[in-house]
Design an enzyme around this catalytic site. Structure first.
Site, PDB file in Angstrom:
ATOM      1  N   ARG A 204       0.821  -1.212   0.000  1.00  0.00           N
ATOM      2  CA  ARG A 204       0.000   0.000   0.000  1.00  0.00           C
ATOM      3  C   ARG A 204       0.853   1.259   0.000  1.00  0.00           C
ATOM      4  O   ARG A 204       0.480   2.269  -0.586  1.00  0.00           O
ATOM      5  CB  ARG A 204      -0.920   0.000   1.235  1.00  0.00           C
ATOM      6  CG  ARG A 204      -2.048  -0.976   1.151  1.00  0.00           C
ATOM      7  CD  ARG A 204      -2.805  -1.077   2.445  1.00  0.00           C
ATOM      8  NE  ARG A 204      -1.998  -1.703   3.497  1.00  0.00           N
ATOM      9  CZ  ARG A 204      -2.474  -2.161   4.639  1.00  0.00           C
ATOM     10  NH1 ARG A 204      -3.752  -2.067   4.886  1.00  0.00           N
ATOM     11  NH2 ARG A 204      -1.696  -2.708   5.536  1.00  0.00           N
ATOM     12  N   ASN A 485     -16.530 -40.712  -8.018  1.00  0.00           N
ATOM     13  CA  ASN A 485     -16.275 -41.946  -7.272  1.00  0.00           C
ATOM     14  C   ASN A 485     -17.556 -42.517  -6.700  1.00  0.00           C
ATOM     15  O   ASN A 485     -17.848 -43.694  -6.838  1.00  0.00           O
ATOM     16  CB  ASN A 485     -15.291 -41.684  -6.134  1.00  0.00           C
ATOM     17  CG  ASN A 485     -13.848 -41.738  -6.596  1.00  0.00           C
ATOM     18  OD1 ASN A 485     -13.487 -42.602  -7.378  1.00  0.00           O
ATOM     19  ND2 ASN A 485     -13.040 -40.810  -6.146  1.00  0.00           N
ATOM     20  N   THR A 487     -20.572 -40.079  -6.052  1.00  0.00           N
ATOM     21  CA  THR A 487     -21.700 -39.169  -6.194  1.00  0.00           C
ATOM     22  C   THR A 487     -22.720 -39.754  -7.160  1.00  0.00           C
ATOM     23  O   THR A 487     -22.372 -40.144  -8.269  1.00  0.00           O
ATOM     24  CB  THR A 487     -21.226 -37.797  -6.704  1.00  0.00           C
ATOM     25  OG1 THR A 487     -20.325 -37.234  -5.753  1.00  0.00           O
ATOM     26  CG2 THR A 487     -22.400 -36.856  -6.905  1.00  0.00           C
ATOM     27  N   HIS A 874      -7.721 -27.084  -4.206  1.00  0.00           N
ATOM     28  CA  HIS A 874      -6.886 -27.706  -3.180  1.00  0.00           C
ATOM     29  C   HIS A 874      -6.170 -26.659  -2.346  1.00  0.00           C
ATOM     30  O   HIS A 874      -5.907 -25.549  -2.803  1.00  0.00           O
ATOM     31  CB  HIS A 874      -5.851 -28.626  -3.835  1.00  0.00           C
ATOM     32  CG  HIS A 874      -6.472 -29.764  -4.575  1.00  0.00           C
ATOM     33  ND1 HIS A 874      -5.961 -30.258  -5.749  1.00  0.00           N
ATOM     34  CD2 HIS A 874      -7.585 -30.492  -4.309  1.00  0.00           C
ATOM     35  CE1 HIS A 874      -6.725 -31.256  -6.168  1.00  0.00           C
ATOM     36  NE2 HIS A 874      -7.713 -31.415  -5.318  1.00  0.00           N
ATOM     37  N   ALA A 896      12.994 -29.405 -20.092  1.00  0.00           N
ATOM     38  CA  ALA A 896      13.783 -30.507 -19.520  1.00  0.00           C
ATOM     39  C   ALA A 896      13.590 -31.814 -20.283  1.00  0.00           C
ATOM     40  O   ALA A 896      14.229 -32.818 -19.948  1.00  0.00           O
ATOM     41  CB  ALA A 896      13.413 -30.701 -18.057  1.00  0.00           C
ATOM     42  N   PRO A 901       1.778 -31.143 -23.443  1.00  0.00           N
ATOM     43  CA  PRO A 901       0.850 -30.721 -24.500  1.00  0.00           C
ATOM     44  C   PRO A 901       0.606 -29.218 -24.457  1.00  0.00           C
ATOM     45  O   PRO A 901       1.022 -28.528 -23.513  1.00  0.00           O
ATOM     46  CB  PRO A 901      -0.421 -31.498 -24.173  1.00  0.00           C
ATOM     47  CG  PRO A 901      -0.355 -31.720 -22.698  1.00  0.00           C
ATOM     48  CD  PRO A 901       1.096 -31.882 -22.361  1.00  0.00           C
ATOM     49  N   SER A 903      -2.303 -27.819 -24.093  1.00  0.00           N
ATOM     50  CA  SER A 903      -3.303 -27.590 -23.049  1.00  0.00           C
ATOM     51  C   SER A 903      -3.766 -28.940 -22.536  1.00  0.00           C
ATOM     52  O   SER A 903      -3.458 -29.987 -23.124  1.00  0.00           O
ATOM     53  CB  SER A 903      -4.506 -26.802 -23.587  1.00  0.00           C
ATOM     54  OG  SER A 903      -5.257 -27.608 -24.476  1.00  0.00           O
TER      55      SER A 903
END
Length: 1672
Positions: A204, A485, A487, A874, A896, A901, A903
């Site tokens: 600020r 799983n 629901t 998360h 590396a 991909p 996306s």
């Protein structure tokens, strides 16, 4: 306040007719054309949009005037009030008023609107807690505590909100100052100030948003210049709405410092720099750092050495102390980050934090919520707080599901409704990756099996937000999610469909394009429902299942690609059909698998087909899923060996292994489970976040558990770091927290990983493939299974490590395992924004440790599109720096050599590309797909899917509790109350399955009222009363009364109805019908009364008859019955139509004439017994009343008087059993042989014992059982003694003790004295049964003396019963086997253990009793220094005015401090009866209470003259020492019995030494108690002066006993507390209680009057009696 529309003046224009209601006082319901009693939100919304078109400033087509703006504001105010349930209720109450004493009169529209808006302001004010204020207040409150008072800080400050712009609001600048007597902020006028916004804005100072060294007026002006104004801070623009004003602290620049504390996986890091302020620069490079390993303590020496080298020496000590205290504050309150800049240290070494930023670990709320207090964080600067967000947040807090919503751009075109935390990020990423990030409107999730209603509210909230702004190009709603799983997709989609139906017209009007992709349990039914609803509503929704990639619908929705054909919804999606890659004849040579470096050891152990686990928690569904997976994978044995559930005893749970049922053990402790199953290596922990730390730590103490999976979400970061530290020290692998688990096809499935069985099959997880993956998201692991199965030969292993900031195991831990496993050919990584674990993989790839191809993607790339920080699904999904962003990680991994991909949407193509390359290179050798295994489906799930049907065991047509609301015959419970149908209406719905007319329901209620009771003398009420007085519960007493209802009592209604209805229908004249009944010898039901007649009618009959005549359409049966009555009453006056008959015939007329029933239905109702049902229902009211009345009156057990029974001998009524004696002579009496006399095992029988036990137990209260428990213990000790001291079992030792033989000669005992053993065991069994019954009865009692002995007692009793049964065979054949000896040995061991426990506990009880005995005696002795305790028994003496009362006994009830007198309750003398043998021998065992006969009227009058209470001086009471004498005598007796009992001494102990050590003190205790008992006995016998004679001796003896008892118990002797005092400070004045005083005077007058009437011989002394009755 409601906005005031100004006079338009020169801008005057005609107000459109459609919105004139805004100005003419029209109430809101008329304004919006809404029904006040049946509120319809969609109607209000439509009316609002319609009126908005006339007053919205942007739609006027001209420059709006002040009046235009005010009109639109008023419309918004009205809409806000009507759309909010609370505000709507406030408005309605004040506008229309509420009748009744608690209501209010109507006050009109304007006042009501003002009240509602005032309420809205109050509700907003409740949420205006701010971050900086909270952090500083926490520091101010707790810093002194953690520093031991060494450091303190002031936290003066005031929060200024937009309310200051409204002079009518609660907060104004004047109220902030609060000048006057109650001023709270005097410093505002006396010191210079600092002003700054408090909206989570960083830096600020650099942004010029801090005003320093200002006067109050200058600070006020600075705030007002910026309040609610647009402000750009760096790249974020938003409104400044909340400001903080604090005192300015004068200081020099060199007094400013910088400090920061932050947590890492293995350590906490503290950064300190001797300079601070806005220009501190790059502190990461400049600051001195201290790394403190997890769990290690911080010291001032460490701080001084590592952090304060550049600080002046004079400041170091105080600063070091402050930092240590600050770090304790940081850890105690579970902060994850804390930065103070500047931190000012003044010349006097005072430390003041001027500005700070911090982040707490919200998952620690359950640990430190009390210290935190109420925490309510503001939204980040640049993003407004939306009420819709608050609604979803509140709903999230009330449910076990996860519901999140963040509004990013309310005018955006792309809206998402995504199931799953990981999936929600993936969808946002893909939208951003396709260039529509700036149009992304929201971020959120709905997951964790939300209910239908929760999904409806969530979907409705999103749709309402979408309708706020119209876009010319339309909008997109993308509904998706990963493969669930557990629901139920169909259930959640039912709520979605409900929302779509409500907004269907708006969706079409706003041109919203909707695409859905969903998979998981019951997904097919859910998609079918949505598609059907879409076609019906004309919404054009396209739906897709798991055969479509999770994000493929996004480019389709955005129009970037052509929509794919929708799948066939008639059958579920099966496993993908994969064609093997054509190598075109090539035979490539694989490179081979490189060996792992020497010494490599993996913490996580790779599962094999033999790996087994223990599951913590009763997670039956998860365990069954694991077993089904095992069976599908053709494992030889289940992967779950046991379960742990600490809240019930050890037991077994039934599961399916294929089609067979197996039992799985459940233990209460981890220790026992691991001991019983030592080969188990995996621990699956389903404990809650509150207890997961404790249970995991305990599990890691067992060396055979090598892998621990922690399923719980919300584990505090400090606890997770602690678990990680211990796990790495012990070599235990951790998966989680916040994980769904992991899966290795063919080997092991942890928890719910992989979802339902159909998903296991679809993803081919029953056999291993070649691709090993690691994901942070548990929900996305199912999606990865699907992607891998469709683009390769399947999954080799997959793990979801959890999305917390510190997962127990990292990507690298698993990837190194995969690298060293020759069967894992290809690796797949799904990371996310936040954390740096991916860089460990990059380093391993660069240095050659990982050589296998890795396909990788980090989700969270959409974060760059957001102008403010957004917390993704998360806890760890938030970047702390540029390096932790998803984009940076993806770029680094690509550089590396990872396969990354463009996306996430292109991830399947990348997997397929790499897999194909490996096949072509020969690294993967494909094999043909085998047969898909079949696993039996659970019946419940198959039925839910509609695959099977089964006839129901029950059919119900009257009520239904399956929906959102309970219904009675189709009517919802809310309508039952709204329509006020009453109990009669409810009964008509549940009994007759239809709603009867109001007069019918009123008649039913009349029947219930009339039949409710008929006094206590009738058989049903009598039975209820007798049962209640026998101590039975309400239901038992009610049943007892109801069972008497029949033809002779109450049950005549049905018969009466049938008789009269049949007679009337047959056309027979009443006279002829009566003659017919007489000839057939049949009573006419419903005719006749004991006392009532036509001249003296029963008013109940008159009421019912009058109501029927007035309200029923016709009463033919009633008229017929009245005609019969006219004939029968001529024979006898009381043969009238009684109440039963009147009810019966009137009821027949009602059901026949109301039009609701056919004739057949009427006949059925009478045949079914519904009339008797009405009597039963009504009379139950009275029976319950009688039950409660008996309890209220505290009535004793009822015993019927003998003189009311005629006793007849059997011979007198012609029956007697004739028997012959041995000489052949006839004899009478009971010559029958009992059954057990013919049984050679008669000694085993315990019927007599059980009978005696039952008699003793009968009617005992819990307190009585507690009082008798010592007797039961002594009885057991006596009965077991002969067995334990038998020479064949033990040998005698010094001091009367015994030592158990190592090899007792039990077989000899059985063979030589079987009868004696049998008799002693039987006695033990009887004593044990009584003792165990007492243990069970006192199980929940806090003072139970049996605590901890329950199991031992049960084992011993069971052993006795078992041995007695076994001894039958041995005694029958005269020989005993090893089986008998083994059971006898077990029993003796159990009896010996129990004997030792009870012996020791009994001794301790007696020692405690010796200590407490002192308190029951010493206060009764002279010169105790106080008064006699309440309840002390005394004898009256030296009364002059009432000499007749001298010598009477009573109890001290209370002490009057003002009058210095005791109130004594005088005991009623029991009448002495001549003792004679009772006629009924049963009374010896029953102990019934007999009614006392009052034969002598004169004696009774004298008794009544004795007052119940009397106030006397201390000199007028003489302590009765008989009670303490009896108590002490009993204690002496019990102590001597106990100490003389044989004590068990082990073979390793020196019996003589034990006897020498314990003998003298135990004997001394006996002597002390005997001395006290003798002294008290002497005092009791001596009379008036006895207490004075023995006071000193008694005190000394009891003190000696108390000191010795405390020493034997291992306690410090405590002096007894002081006796009750004679004097007490005067009580505080209380308001005059007129009623209480008048009631007391009234009672006094009644007592006086009674005395006058009953003592005529004292008429001349009436005044004296009145005075003496209360004060002697």
């Amino acid at each position: 306040m409601p906005i005031v529309i100004p006079n338009q003046g020169e801008d005057s224009r005609p107000v459109p007719k459609q919105v004139q209601c805004l100005e003419n006082g029209t109430d809101l319901f008329k304004m919006f054309e809404a029904d006040m009693n049946k509120y319809d939100a969609s109607q209000v919304r439509k009316a609002y949009h319609k009126m908005a078109t006339y007053v919205h400033p942007d739609k006027l087509g001209r420059e709006p005037t002040d009046a235009d703006r005010a009109r639109f504001t008023k419309l918004k105010q009205a809409y806000t009030v009507l759309m909010d349930e609370q505000l709507r209720a406030v408005y309605r109450q004040h506008c229309f008023g509420i009748a009744g004493s608690g209501g209010c009169p109507p006050q009109g529209h304007d006042v009501a609107l003002s009240k509602a808006l005032e309420m809205a302001r109050e509700l907003r004010k409740m949420g205006e807690e701010r971050a900086l204020v909270l952090y500083k207040s926490l520091l101010e409150k707790l810093l002194p505590e953690v520093s031991g008072g060494k450091h303190k800080m002031g936290c003066a400050g005031v929060l200024v909100t937009p309310a200051v712009l409204d002079p009518t609001s609660g907060q104004t600048w004047d109220s902030i100052l609060q000048e006057g007597a109650g001023e709270a902020n005097p410093w505002l006028k006396t010191t210079n100030l600092v002003a700054k916004p408090d909206q989570l804005i960083k830096r600020r100072g650099k942004a010029g948003l801090i005003a320093v060294n200002k006067t109050f007026d200058e600070a006020k002006q600075w705030v007002m210049d910026r309040m609610c104004k647009e402000q750009k801070v760096e790249h974020v623009t938003g409104q400044l709405t909340h400001f903080l004003i604090e005192p300015f602290v004068p200081h020099k620049q060199e007094q400013e410092h910088y400090i920061c504390m932050l947590s890492h996986r293995y350590h906490d890091e503290i950064l300190f720099y001797h300079e601070g302020g806005v220009d501190v620069g790059d502190v990461d490079a400049k600051a001195e750092k201290l790394e403190l390993p997890t769990g290690e303590a911080m010291t001032e020496a460490k701080v001084t050495e590592k952090l304060l080298s550049k600080l002046p020496a004079a400041k170091k000590a105080n600063m070091a102390s402050f930092i240590v205290s600050l770090y304790k504050f940081y850890t105690d309150l579970h902060f994850a980050y804390l930065e103070i800049n500047p931190l000012v240290m003044l010349d006097d070494n005072t430390v003041i934090p001027l500005d700070m930023a911090a982040k707490i670990d919200e998952t620690a709320n359950f640990l430190v919520a009390q210290k935190w207090g109420e925490l309510d964080w503001p939204p980040p600067f640049g993003r407004a707080a939306y009420p819709e967000e608050a609604l979803i947040h509140e709903m999230d807090g009330r449910t076990g599901a996860s519901l999140k919503l963040t509004i990013l751009n309310e005018k955006g075109r792309v809206w998402t409704m995504v199931a799953g935390g990981g999936a929600s990020v993936v969808y946002a990423d893909t939208v951003a990756d396709y260039g529509m990030g700036h149009e992304l409107a929201n971020y959120g999730e709905y997951s964790g099996a939300p209910s239908t209603e929760e999904t409806f509210v969530y979907a409705k909230t999103l749709l309402s937000l979408m309708m706020k702004y119209k876009h010319p190009d339309g909008k997109f709603l993308i509904i998706g999610g990963g493969i669930a799983n557990f629901t139920d997709v169909a259930a959640t989609f039912t709520g979605l469909i409900k929302a779509l139906q409500e907004y269907a017209d708006d969706i079409k009007e706003h041109n919203i394009k909707i695409l859905i992709r969903r998979a998981g349990p019951n997904y097919l039914e859910g998609l079918r429902k949505v598609k059907t609803a879409s076609d019906k509503l004309g919404l054009g929704i396209k739906v897709y299942g798991p055969e479509t990639h999770i994000t493929a619908i996004i480019p389709m929705a955005l129009g970037l690609i052509e929509p794919l054909p929708e799948p066939d919804l008639s059958a579920p999606c099966g496993p993908p059909v994969r064609k093997m890659i054509d190598l075109k004849g090539k035979k490539p040579t694989p490179k081979g698998h490189p060996p792992a470096p020497a010494g490599t050891k993996h913490t996580l152990v790779t599962a094999t087909p033999d790996t087994t686990s223990i599951v913590y928690g009763m997670q039956n569904r998860a365990v069954q899923g694991m077993l089904d997976f095992d069976f599908m994978c053709k494992r030889k044995k289940p992967s779950v060996e046991a379960m742990i559930f600490p809240f019930s005893g050890n037991h077994y749970v039934k599961f399916y292994w294929g089609t067979e049922e197996i039992l799985m053990p459940v233990y209460t402790t981890t220790k026992e489970a691991v001991q019983k199953h030592p080969t188990t290596s995996v621990f699956v922990n389903f404990a809650s976040f509150r207890s997961v730390h404790e249970t995991t730590m305990e599990a890691m103490n067992h060396s055979n558990l090598k892998t621990v999976a922690i399923i719980a979400e919300g584990v505090p970061e400090q606890q997770t770091r602690d678990i990680i530290k211990v796990a790495e020290q012990k070599g235990v692998g951790i998966i989680g927290p916040a994980t769904v688990g992991g899966i290795k096809p063919g080997c092991l499935r942890i928890g719910n990983t992989g979802g339902m069985l159909d998903n296991i099959v679809m993803s081919r997880l029953y056999r291993p493939g070649s691709v090993a993956y690691v994901s942070k998201s548990g929900g996305m692991s199912n999606e990865l299974n699907n992607i891998v199965a469709r683009n390769s030969d399947g999954v080799y292993e997959g793990v979801a490590i959890g999305g917390d900031r510190y997962p127990g195991s990292r990507f690298l831990d698993h990837f190194l395992r995969y690298q060293d496993d020759a069967k894992a050919k290809m690796l797949l990584l799904l990371g996310e924004v936040g954390g740096t674990d991916e860089y460990d993989l990059i380093e391993a790839k660069k240095n050659g440790r990982i050589t296998k191809p890795v396909v990788a993607w980090c989700v969270g790339t959409c974060a760059s599109c957001f102008t403010t920080e957004v917390q993704f699904g998360h806890a760890g999904a938030q970047a702390r720096g540029d390096m932790e962003t998803a984009a940076a990680k993806n770029k680094a991994m690509k550089e590396a050599g990872f396969y990354v991909p463009e996306s996430f949407d292109k991830l399947p193509d990348m997997v397929n590309q790499v897999y194909t390359k490996l096949v072509e290179e020969g690294e993967i050798v494909e094999t043909p797909e085998g047969e898909t295994p079949q696993v039996p489906m659970d019946y419940t799930w198959a039925k839910k899917l509609g695959m099977i049907r089964k006839p129901a065991n029950f059919i119900s047509s009257i009520s239904d509790d399956r929906g959102e609301e309970l219904t009675y015959c189709g009517m919802s419970i809310s309508d039952v109350f709204t329509k006020d149908i009453g109990i009669g209406g409810v009964l008509s719905l549940l009994w007759f399955r239809r709603q009867l007319p109001e007069y019918c329901t009123k008649f039913i209620e009349m029947i219930l009222m009339v039949t409710a009771d008929h006094g206590p003398a009738v058989s049903g009420a009598h039975n209820t009363i007798v049962t209640a007085r026998a101590g039975k519960d309400l239901v038992s007493s009610l049943c007892s009364g109801l069972l008497t209802i029949g033809p002779r009592f109450g049950g005549a209604l049905d018969d009466a109805a049938k008789m009269f209805a049949d007679a009337q229908s047959s056309g027979v004249a009443p006279k002829d019908w009566i003659d017919k009944m007489k000839k057939s010898n049949q009573l006419i039901m419903g005719i006749g009364h004991r006392i009532k007649s036509l001249a003296n009618p029963d008013q109940r009959v008159e009421i019912i008859k009058g109501f029927a005549k007035k309200n029923f359409k016709s009463t033919p049966v009633l008229d017929y019955a009245l005609a019969v009555e006219q004939i029968t009453t001529k024979k006898r006056a009381n043969l009238i139509l009684n109440v039963d008959g009147c009810i019966a015939v009137s009821f027949v007329d009602m059901i026949r004439s109301c039009g609701a029933f056919s004739k057949e239905e009427c006949d059925d109702l009478m045949a079914f017994g519904c009339l008797n049902g009405l009597f039963v229902l009504g009379r139950s009211i009275g029976f319950i009343g009688h039950y409660l009345d008996q309890l209220r009156l505290k009535q004793p057990l009822y015993r019927h008087p003998w003189d009311d029974i005629t006793y007849i001998q059997a011979a007198e009524v012609g029956w007697s059993e004739v028997q012959k004696d041995q000489d052949g002579r006839t004899m009478r009496g009971d010559g029958r042989k009992l059954a057990h006399k013919f049984n050679i095992f008669q000694d085993i029988s315990s019927e007599e014992d059980d009978g005696e036990l039952d008699k003793e137990r009968r009617g005992l209260t819990v307190e009585q059982i507690l009082e008798r428990s010592p007797k039961y213990a002594d009885k057991f000790l006596d009965k077991v003694k002969p067995l334990l001291v038998d020479p064949k079992v033990s040998k005698s030792a010094a001091g009367g003790a015994f030592t158990m033989l190592e090899e007792p000669k039990l077989m000899d005992m059985l063979n030589e004295s079987a009868k004696s053993v049998q008799r002693n065991v039987r006695k033990c069994r009887t004593a044990l049964k009584q003792m165990n019954w007492a243990m069970t009865s006192l199980l929940a009692h806090k003072d139970s003396p049996w605590r901890g002995l329950e199991v031992k007692g049960s084992l011993a009793e069971h052993g006795c019963v078992k041995l007695l049964e076994l001894m039958k065979s041995g005694m029958a054949v005269g020989k005993f086997s090893e089986v008998h000896e083994e059971e006898f040995a077990k029993l003796m061991d159990n009896l010996h253990r129990l004997y030792m426990d009870i012996f020791e506990r009994r001794g301790q009880e007696l020692l405690k009793a010796a200590i407490s005995a002192e308190l029951t005696v010493i206060y009764l002795l002279p010169e105790s220094g106080g008064r006699l305790p309440d309840g002390s028994r005394v004898l009256l003496q030296e009364l002059v005015a009432r000499a007749d009362l001298n010598g009477k006994a009573g109890k001290i009830a209370s002490w009057d401090f003002a009058l210095q007198r005791y109130t004594v309750e005088i005991e009623k003398e029991e009448k002495k009866k001549e003792t004679e043998a009772p006629a009924n021998p049963d009374m010896f065992g029953l102990g019934d209470v007999e009614d006392e006969e009052e034969d002598d009227g004169e004696k009774n009058q004298i008794e009544l003259a004795v007052p119940k209470k009397l106030m006397v001086l201390p000199k007028n009471v003489l302590v009765d020492l008989n009670t303490p004498k009896k108590d002490l005598d009993s204690l002496v007796k019990d102590w001597n019995v106990w100490r003389k009992r044989p004590r068990s001494v082990s073979a390793s102990q020196d019996a003589e030494a034990v006897a020498a050590a314990l003998g003298p003190p135990l004997e001394s205790m006996a002597n002390f108690l005997q001395d006290a008992a003798q002294a008290v006995a002497t005092g009791s016998a001596t009379g008036k002066d006895g207490a004075e004679l023995i006071a000193d001796d008694t005190r000394q003896a009891l003190a000696n006993a108390r000191n010795l008892a405390a020493k034997l118990l291992g306690e410090e002797p405590q002096e007894p507390p002081k006796p009750p005092p004679l004097n007490e400070p005067a009580p505080a004045l209380v308001p005059f209680q007129g009623e209480t005083v008048s009631q007391a005077l009234k009672e006094a007058a009644e007592v006086a009057q009674a005395s006058i009437e009953l003592n005529k011989e004292f008429v001349g002394r009436v005044a004296g009696l009145i005075r003496l009755g209360f004060l002697v």
